[in-house]
Each structure stands twice: as structure tokens, then as C-alpha cells.
Design a protein around this motif. Sequence first.
Motif, PDB file in Angstrom:
ATOM      1  N   VAL A   1     -11.768 -10.057   5.359  1.00 56.68           N
ATOM      2  CA  VAL A   1     -10.752 -10.718   4.531  1.00 56.68           C
ATOM      3  C   VAL A   1     -10.382  -9.771   3.393  1.00 56.68           C
ATOM      4  N   LEU A   2      -9.089  -9.483   3.255  1.00 59.72           N
ATOM      5  CA  LEU A   2      -8.602  -8.613   2.186  1.00 59.72           C
ATOM      6  C   LEU A   2      -7.440  -9.286   1.461  1.00 59.72           C
TER       7      LEU A   2
ATOM      8  N   LEU B   1      -4.631  -2.753   7.487  1.00 58.10           N
ATOM      9  CA  LEU B   1      -3.323  -3.397   7.336  1.00 58.10           C
ATOM     10  C   LEU B   1      -3.280  -4.702   8.120  1.00 58.10           C
ATOM     11  N   ILE B   2      -3.853  -4.689   9.326  1.00 56.97           N
ATOM     12  CA  ILE B   2      -3.898  -5.910  10.138  1.00 56.97           C
ATOM     13  C   ILE B   2      -4.802  -6.951   9.479  1.00 56.97           C
TER      14      ILE B   2
ATOM     15  N   GLU C   1       1.063   0.868  -3.959  1.00 51.54           N
ATOM     16  CA  GLU C   1      -0.346   0.854  -4.374  1.00 51.54           C
ATOM     17  C   GLU C   1      -1.196   0.652  -3.124  1.00 51.54           C
ATOM     18  N   PRO C   2      -1.631   1.741  -2.454  1.00 56.88           N
ATOM     19  CA  PRO C   2      -2.372   1.614  -1.186  1.00 56.88           C
ATOM     20  C   PRO C   2      -3.820   1.181  -1.387  1.00 56.88           C
ATOM     21  N   SER C   3      -3.994  -0.004  -1.926  1.00 52.27           N
ATOM     22  CA  SER C   3      -5.332  -0.542  -2.181  1.00 52.27           C
ATOM     23  C   SER C   3      -5.336  -2.030  -1.860  1.00 52.27           C
TER      24      SER C   3
ATOM     25  N   VAL D   1     -10.800  -1.713  -2.120  1.00 54.97           N
ATOM     26  CA  VAL D   1     -10.808  -0.959  -0.860  1.00 54.97           C
ATOM     27  C   VAL D   1      -9.535  -0.124  -0.790  1.00 54.97           C
ATOM     28  N   ASN D   2      -9.684   1.157  -0.470  1.00 55.82           N
ATOM     29  CA  ASN D   2      -8.513   2.011  -0.288  1.00 55.82           C
ATOM     30  C   ASN D   2      -7.956   1.829   1.123  1.00 55.82           C
TER      31      ASN D   2
END
Length: 568
Positions: free
Chosen positions: A536-537, A150-151, A405-407, A140-141
Motif C-alpha cells: 500500500v502506497l 506505480l501499479i 515528485e517521484p516519491s 519510498v522513492n
Amino acid sequence: MSRLVRKSPSVCTDLPLDNPDVCAKLRLLKELLGSCFGPTGRLKQIHNNIGGHVVTTSTSSVLLSTISSSQPFINMIKTSILNHVCRFSDGGLFAAILCLALIEQTKRSALGASVAVKVNKRLLGLCITYLQREDCGCKVNLDFCSTQNLIILARSIISSKPACVLTDPETLHISKLAVQAFLLAIPCGNPGIVTLGRTVIVSVEGHSVLHSAVFPGLLVDTTDVSCISKTDKLHSTPLSIVLFSASLAGDLPDLGNGTIEVHPGADTDSQILDELLELGKQVVKDEVKLFVCQKVIHPLLHQYLRNHGVIVIERLGITLMEPMVQLTGAQPVATLHTAIPAKAYGKVGDLSIMQFGSKTMLHLIPAGESAICTMVLCHRNETMLNELKVVCQKTEHVLRLTLREPSALLGGGCTETHLAAYIRHKSMNEVTHAASVLGCSQTDFLLGMEGFCRSLESVATTLQHGGESSLIDLTHAHHWTLAADVMKEPIEDSLGVCGCGVVQSSPGKKWTHLNTQHADISPAPLSRDTTLQPCVLDSFPVKLNALQVAVETANLALDVRYIIQDVN
């Protein structure tokens, strides 16, 4: 003369993975770490048998650094995982469980260690290549124009540490604070090289977690509030500040190293006190309103400054020195023997008094833009508060990694099952070529591939701690949880959504239990028009490095032929 004792020969262990004692300890370590994994993981209480503090935790960094083993083989694995945690702050349990599962699967398959190492290296390369692709099905980007993901990322980290003992509203509240602190620590509008700021954490015991808050600027303990007016403000802003790194207690040892010559009859105490008072006079003359010292200040100097309306903060501590410098622009003064240069003074935009329980704190608000903020963490008791502080520090570090790394990767076990299905499908299509390149038989390659994929899937199954079943759908290869007491038919009525929350059950889908034989599938990409968002990330750089560390550590363990231990 001391009695001479003949030196004992070193103990040599041949093929440690064939040693029952080593294998038993590896199984125990896997069970211990696996039982802590995920939001419903079980807590561990660690206590030294000769006394000391009892540690309650489920965090890998605390757990692995606290437990000890006399077995070098175990310590090698533990050290490797801790090195990953030191660099990336999270993913320690994932790396450890996968590493131990790879070793266990190799032993169970009776595959030669050298072949297993080569197969693992090849499959690790396939994993990394796939995860770094733009069309990766479990990636996911992150869009910094919205804080939603981000949250979710912060919440996934915090909720996976059950020793914090947080309710759902408390978890969401702390997650939002972590993201707020992360964003406040990023300077805006500064050309050239960007230096990230700092988040200072202040712990307050005995209050609700929902009382926790983030403030721009710095909060420091103080008892010297008499110089601030009843409105708790000083309006003659900006305020001048001086910062001392040297002790101002007036003791001779505090003057530094070297030889001190003292004339006969000289009163050294009076001379040093005169130096301190001269220092105070200069500070008052230069209209300094805030006097801060890293160490102790002599009581007479303290009283002199207070009498002239200067707010005094002493015993600041070394950990707050750097944030104080960044916030105020002051240069720490390391001596009291010379006049304070004008460039050493800093500025504070405003001051106020804040009360948190029994703590009275001075809030230093920056004069201009500053990337320094303070997170006040509250919790009901010391054990929970200590764990929450560790988790918030790790969450901040992981969020900072997103700048590079914005992923993110789908959590809840879905990345592991999806990756295992992809590796199986990819390997089955090139088994002849892969076996030829690795110099092994096709049977051995398939054995190694199956062990690798089962190890990935076992990480997903380790998330279950209450007798639930782990399933995989045969469309997208995501991870699903079936409660132990569910007897409904058809099965899709009991599943809801997958572990990461982006795939919903439907009558057309088929499922099978994880770690069972099923038809080879090529995981289908997710529909772009889906309305479901991941719940969930996992951090992409954290998990990618944890995957590499797990496989490389397992290969290192499989490659060990002898353990030579000096017992003297």
C-alpha cells in the motif's frame, strides 16, 4: 407597491466551538467521513429530499460537494478540503479526518486555542522537514524503470474507493490500465518543452470490468461506417482530416454575432446550402477522408460527403476537440465563408471500427507519435461505472504528480503512526526549548503535542470498520491490525505483516494499542536487505499537502472568535 419588511439583524455566534450545536455537527461530519475511509469504508447514499438522482459514493470529492450544511463553520472546513481535492484529486478524507481530530483533541484537552495553534504550527513544520528528508523512514522513492510501485500506488487509490465494487483481480486490472494510460500520455523523444497528452475515458455499461482496455489514439462514437471496407481498414494511409468547430447545420444563428443584411426576395436557406456544398466540394477535391464537426452537419452536406467516400463524424463535443487537435495536428475551422487553408488539415495514421456492447466506435490511430490514448471502462451498472470513472480520473492525476515528485509514502496507516512516534520523540527531547520559543508552559506544549500525535494516530484507527484493534510496534512504529475475533497467544502469530506490508511480525517485537500510553520510542529505520515490498502506497505530494491543509484549516477553525451570519 411591494410591502416593506424590516430587515432582520445578523445572527452572531460567539466562540462557535463552545456552541453545542456546532460541536454536534462537527462530530457528525467526522463520523460520516471517517466511516468512508479506507478499502473497507462504508458507502453513502445521498439524496435531495425534494427528489432527484441518488448518489452512492465513498469519494470525498463527490461526498463533500453533494452534502450541504446551513452552518458556516462546517462549510468553511468543507470548502478548504474541497480546494485541496480540486488541486490534488486525492487525500480529501485524510485531510478532513485529521482536521476534525485536531479540533476535537484541542477541545478535549481544554488547551487554549492560541497555544494549540502555535503548537500545531511548530509540529507541522517538524513533520514537513522530516518527510522531505532523504532518510525519512516512511518514504519510498519511485523508480520509473519499473512499473511495480506505480501499479501499487494506483491500486492503493482504487482499492480505497469501495463504491467501485471491484474484486481483487478487477482492481489489479484497472490499476495496470491506469498506469498504462499514464505512460502512454507521456511524449517521448520530443526536445524542448514537453506537453503531457490526454487520456479520454469511454464508459460502457453492462460488461465485465475485465473487458476494460486502453488503446493508443482516440475512440469516438460514430454511425457512419459504410465508407470503411469489410476488413475494417483504410489502407491509403496517412489519411487527411478536417476539423470544424463551427456548426454546419445551416441555420442563421450559427453564422455568428453581428448584423446580417438580407436583400428582399433572397433565399437565405439556398444560399447557405450552396456555401455548405461548396465546402464539401473543396473537401472532396483536397482528398479529405475524415470530416469531423464539433456540432451538427446539414443532412445534404452529410449525404454529399458520404457519397464521395468521406467518413463523417458530427456532434464530437467540446471535450474531445483538444484531444482531436493533439492527435491529428488539425487546426479547427471556425467559419464556412472562406476556403479551408492547407495548414488546417491534419493527418490520421489509420482507422478501424471497434465494437463495445451497443457502442460502435471509430478508432483513430495517430500518424506519428502522439500522447493521446483512450481508456474504455466497463462495469456492471451505471452507479459503479460512474464511481469507477471518477476514481480513474483521480488516479491518472495522482500518477502525473509523481513526475514532479517521484516519491511515495507508506500506506495502511503506517505513515501516520510512524510520524506520530517521531514527533513524540523529537518533542520530548526539546520540550524546554520549544516551550520557550512558543511562549507557553512545558505542560501546555506537551498537551498540544500529545493531541497532535493522537490526531495522527486516530487517522490510522479510522481505517478499521469491523471491530478490529489498531496496534503499533515499538520498533519501527508501524500500524498493525488485530482482528476482533482473534484470541491467539502469542500475539505475533495473528498479525502477519503491518499495514503497508514492509514489516513482518517476529517473536522479538513488542506491540501496544494505539492511543494508549506507551514508552517513548525513536522509530528504527527499515532494514535495507528486507525482501518485503510495500503493498500500500500513498502519493507523497498529495499527502504532504493534505497534512498542511488539515493542520492549517484546524488552526483557522480554532482561531474563529465570532460567526456573523446574514439571515435575510
